[in-house]
Motif scaffolding. Structure first.
Motif, short mmCIF file in Angstrom:
data_model
loop_
_atom_site.label_atom_id
_atom_site.label_comp_id
_atom_site.label_asym_id
_atom_site.label_seq_id
_atom_site.Cartn_x
_atom_site.Cartn_y
_atom_site.Cartn_z
N SER A 105 0.94 -1.30 -0.06
CA SER A 105 -0.13 0.31 0.39
C SER A 105 1.50 1.52 0.01
CB SER A 105 -0.74 0.67 1.13
OG SER A 105 -1.73 -1.19 0.82
N PHE A 106 1.96 1.46 0.60
CA PHE A 106 2.82 2.44 0.92
C PHE A 106 3.33 2.94 -0.31
CE2 PHE A 106 6.85 4.15 1.66
CZ PHE A 106 6.44 5.63 2.23
N LEU A 107 3.85 1.70 -1.11
CA LEU A 107 5.02 1.65 -2.45
C LEU A 107 3.75 2.23 -3.21
CD1 LEU A 107 6.89 -2.03 -2.46
CD2 LEU A 107 7.56 1.05 -1.99
N LEU A 108 2.35 1.46 -3.17
CA LEU A 108 1.24 2.12 -4.52
C LEU A 108 1.19 3.61 -4.22
CD1 LEU A 108 -0.43 -0.87 -4.58
CD2 LEU A 108 0.59 0.21 -6.54
N LEU A 109 1.15 3.82 -3.02
CA LEU A 109 1.10 5.69 -2.82
C LEU A 109 1.89 6.23 -3.11
CD1 LEU A 109 -0.83 5.04 0.74
CD2 LEU A 109 -1.70 5.36 -1.69
N THR A 110 2.59 6.13 -3.09
CA THR A 110 4.56 6.44 -3.30
C THR A 110 4.49 7.12 -4.53
OG1 THR A 110 5.12 6.02 -1.16
CG2 THR A 110 6.81 6.78 -2.98
N ALA A 111 3.96 5.77 -5.21
CA ALA A 111 4.49 6.08 -7.23
C ALA A 111 3.30 6.68 -7.55
CB ALA A 111 3.49 5.06 -7.36
N GLY A 112 1.98 7.13 -6.19
CA GLY A 112 0.68 8.23 -6.81
C GLY A 112 1.49 9.21 -6.56
N VAL A 113 1.65 9.67 -5.92
CA VAL A 113 2.14 11.22 -5.29
C VAL A 113 3.24 11.26 -6.20
CG1 VAL A 113 3.66 12.11 -3.66
CG2 VAL A 113 1.47 10.84 -2.85
N ALA A 114 3.65 10.41 -7.21
CA ALA A 114 5.56 10.60 -7.66
C ALA A 114 4.99 11.10 -9.43
CB ALA A 114 6.38 9.24 -7.61
N ALA A 115 3.80 10.14 -9.60
CA ALA A 115 2.98 10.71 -10.98
C ALA A 115 2.81 11.83 -11.36
CB ALA A 115 2.41 9.58 -10.97
N PRO A 116 2.34 12.35 -10.39
CA PRO A 116 2.06 13.99 -10.74
C PRO A 116 2.95 14.64 -10.86
CG PRO A 116 0.28 13.63 -8.85
CD PRO A 116 1.01 12.45 -9.32
N LEU A 117 3.82 14.44 -10.20
CA LEU A 117 5.64 15.15 -10.68
C LEU A 117 6.18 14.55 -11.88
CD1 LEU A 117 6.95 14.34 -7.23
CD2 LEU A 117 6.05 16.38 -7.79
N GLN A 118 6.02 13.69 -12.75
CA GLN A 118 6.61 13.41 -13.79
C GLN A 118 5.49 13.36 -14.88
OE1 GLN A 118 8.75 11.14 -15.28
NE2 GLN A 118 7.26 11.53 -17.46
N ALA A 119 3.73 14.13 -14.69
CA ALA A 119 2.92 14.39 -15.13
C ALA A 119 3.27 15.92 -15.32
CB ALA A 119 2.30 14.56 -15.06
N TRP A 120 3.81 16.69 -14.55
CA TRP A 120 4.62 18.24 -14.20
C TRP A 120 5.23 18.53 -15.22
CZ3 TRP A 120 2.20 22.41 -14.87
CH2 TRP A 120 3.06 23.85 -14.99
N PHE A 121 6.28 17.59 -14.79
CA PHE A 121 7.71 17.93 -14.89
C PHE A 121 7.79 17.06 -16.93
CE2 PHE A 121 8.76 18.09 -10.65
CZ PHE A 121 8.95 20.03 -10.57
N GLY A 122 7.37 16.67 -17.24
CA GLY A 122 6.99 15.57 -18.02
C GLY A 122 6.89 16.85 -19.67
N TRP A 123 5.46 16.60 -18.73
CA TRP A 123 4.98 18.40 -19.42
C TRP A 123 5.69 19.20 -19.79
CZ3 TRP A 123 3.37 23.47 -18.68
CH2 TRP A 123 3.14 23.91 -19.42
N ARG A 124 6.39 20.11 -18.86
CA ARG A 124 7.13 21.49 -18.94
C ARG A 124 8.29 20.82 -20.33
NH1 ARG A 124 9.25 23.19 -13.51
NH2 ARG A 124 11.61 22.37 -14.60
N GLY A 125 8.81 20.19 -19.92
CA GLY A 125 10.59 19.34 -20.63
C GLY A 125 10.04 19.78 -22.17
N THR A 126 8.80 18.84 -22.23
CA THR A 126 8.15 18.66 -23.55
C THR A 126 8.36 19.92 -24.31
OG1 THR A 126 7.53 16.33 -23.23
CG2 THR A 126 7.07 17.34 -25.21
#
Length: 120
Positions: free
Chosen positions: A62-83
């Motif tokens: 559960s903790f690992l899934l929640l951590t990945a769930g918190v990391a995904a929006p960071l990927q979304a933002w920084f990936g969008w901005r970089g692209t």
């Protein structure tokens, strides 16, 4: 004329790319957001419903899934901005390590579920 779009620093430089590329970049951003919601929901559901797993491995997964769930929006933002920046400057698209980290977290959660099932 000053560009009013957010983030201004990004949109104030370079040239506007073909709108199809910008819209595709936005769809990718939204896909990462949907992924984050699913990971967070999965982590909460796993802990709430238990599913007969060993408690320690269930909590870890559960903790690992929640951590990945918190990391995904960071990927979304920084990936969008970089692209978007690369598109505006006609550079190659950037790579990202965050996707690999999220993949590792999800795989580790899966291993915890498998072990938790065996030990239950």
């Amino acid at each position: 004329m000053t560009d009013k779009r957010f983030p201004r620093k990004l949109f104030s430089v370079g040239e506007d790319p073909d709108p199809r590329f910008t819209l595709a970049n936005e769809r990718t951003f939204l896909a990462w957001i949907r992924t984050a919601l699913a990971l967070i929901a999965g982590g909460v559901a796993l802990e709430v419903f238990g599913l007969g797993l060993h408690p320690g491995f269930r909590l870890a997964a559960s903790f690992l899934l929640l951590t990945a769930g918190v990391a995904a929006p960071l990927q979304a933002w920084f990936g969008w901005r970089g692209t978007e920046r690369a598109l505006r400057h006609e550079h190659s698209l950037p790579s990202s390590i965050t996707g690999l980290i999220i993949t590792g977290l999800i795989c580790a959660a899966g291993v915890c579920v498998i072990i938790g099932t065996v030990l239950a």
